[in-house]
Design an enzyme around this catalytic site. Structure first.
Site, PDB file in Angstrom:
ATOM      1  CG  HIS A 105       3.267  10.027  30.101  1.00 18.96           C
ATOM      2  ND1 HIS A 105       3.493  10.627  28.885  1.00 18.96           N
ATOM      3  CD2 HIS A 105       2.215  10.694  30.655  1.00 18.96           C
ATOM      4  CE1 HIS A 105       2.621  11.613  28.705  1.00 18.96           C
ATOM      5  NE2 HIS A 105       1.832  11.670  29.763  1.00 18.96           N
TER       6      HIS A 105
ATOM      7  CG  ASP B 107      -3.530  11.635  27.498  1.00 16.40           C
ATOM      8  OD1 ASP B 107      -4.195  11.248  28.466  1.00 16.40           O
ATOM      9  OD2 ASP B 107      -2.665  12.539  27.577  1.00 16.40           O
TER      10      ASP B 107
ATOM     11  CG  HIS C 293      -0.139  15.093  28.560  1.00 11.31           C
ATOM     12  ND1 HIS C 293      -1.304  14.925  29.261  1.00 11.31           N
ATOM     13  CD2 HIS C 293       0.383  16.281  28.951  1.00 11.31           C
ATOM     14  CE1 HIS C 293      -1.495  15.968  30.061  1.00 11.31           C
ATOM     15  NE2 HIS C 293      -0.490  16.810  29.892  1.00 11.31           N
TER      16      HIS C 293
ATOM     17  CG  ASP D 143      -5.250  14.569  29.150  1.00  9.99           C
ATOM     18  OD1 ASP D 143      -5.527  14.118  28.023  1.00  9.99           O
ATOM     19  OD2 ASP D 143      -4.242  14.204  29.801  1.00  9.99           O
TER      20      ASP D 143
HETATM   21 ZN   LIG Z   1      -2.569  13.241  29.424  1.00  6.71          ZN
END
Ligand SMILES: [Zn+2]
Length: 306
Positions: free
Chosen positions: A122, A159, A161, A243
């Site tokens: 991120h 991931d 996200h 995740d």
């Molecule tokens: Zn994540």
């Protein structure tokens, strides 16, 4: 398989109750003991390597923030905190990925896993966010291109996200393919299928909450894996967040360990076809300790088969 990590990464201490805590790395390292990996010390990333992704002004501002941690925890964004141990952890997390690239390209091993925190995908060039300070995988990609003179690298990000920071870096460097599966809508809100980047080197496969194994594998099979195949990368880097697991408290992709093992086998096949099996994975998210540990073992075990 080489394992790059360092005990100092346990010293990055967000406030009590934060999802991204030291117990995650402890759980992963303990679970990996059974795989017999060749453990190496993660060095500090050098400023020159970091500046390929992050401008000096950002690094200076972060240094200032690290300086303030002697008085307590410092908050960088709504989700991102640093403590007195965070500086060393962050520099070694990025350094792990750089050293892993150096090692596999020097034929010390084909496969490497960077068991690191803080995570990286991120982190934008000029903004810490989503638990991330340096974009570890993007720094590694830039290092492979600049220091080892590779012409094409691929970043695969499974991931749950979207790896917004990695995508930003790829959008400015047409030698990097960025391909991501992620839940949408979900933090950070980017990663629409329509985002391809100006050089068409970005591929996003957003999936709804509750997608499960069938939809996720289909997205990998129909979109992500063919894109990597067509890219013919000289090195594959993987933002390995776990995740997307059914048990994860932060998302609802509902995958199991078997899906991460499946991804490991598929990525190994592509790395053998295009880059002599050279593949570096780095830990991103994964917030249920048991699921995180079992998923990492399943993925890495599948990768290192044979
Ligand atoms: Zn994540």
């Amino acid at each position: 398989m080489l394992l790059f990590t360092h005990p100092s990464m346990l010293g990055h201490r967000p406030p009590r109750g934060h999802a991204e805590h030291a117990g995650r790395l402890e759980a992963v390292l303990e679970a990996l003991q059974g795989l017999g990996l060749d453990r190496r010390e993660a060095p500090f990333a050098e400023r020159e390597a970091l500046t390929r992704v992050h401008p000096g002004s950002y690094l200076d501002a972060l240094e200032q923030a690290f300086g303030k941690t002697s008085e307590g925890i410092v908050q960088l964004d709504p989700d991102t905190f640093i403590s007195s141990g965070s500086r060393e952890a962050a520099y070694r997390a990025a350094g792990a990925c750089i050293a892993a690239v150096d090692a596999v390209l020097a034929n010390q091993g084909d496969l490497a896993f960077c068991a690191v925190r803080p995570p990286g995908h991120h982190a934008e060039p000029e903004q810490a966010m989503g638990f991330c300070l340096f974009n570890n995988v993007a720094v590694a990609a830039k290092h492979a291109l600049a220091h080892h003179a590779l012409k094409r690298v691929a970043i695969v990000d499974f991931d749950v996200h979207h790896g917004n920071g990695s995508q930003t870096v790829a959008e400015h460097d047409e030698r990097i393919l960025f391909a991501s599966t992620h839940q949408s809508p979900l933090y950070p809100g980017t990663g629409a299928a329509s985002e391809h980047g100006p050089a068409n080197n970005v591929l996003n496969a957003p999936l709804p909450a509750g997608a499960g194994a069938e939809l996720w594998r289909q997205a990998m099979q129909d979109q992500i894996l063919p894109a990597i195949d067509a890219w013919r990368p000289e090195l594959i880097l993987v933002s390995a967040g776990f995740d997307a697991h059914l048990a994860d408290p932060l998302a609802q992709m509902e995958l199991s360990e078997a899906d991460f093992a499946w991804a490991g086998r598929a990525l190994q096949e592509l790395s053998l076809r295009h880059c002599k099996g050279k593949l570096v994975s780095t830990l991103e998210g994964g917030y249920d300790l048991g699921a995180l540990a079992r998923s990492a073992v399943a993925y890495l075990g599948a990768l290192q088969r044979d």
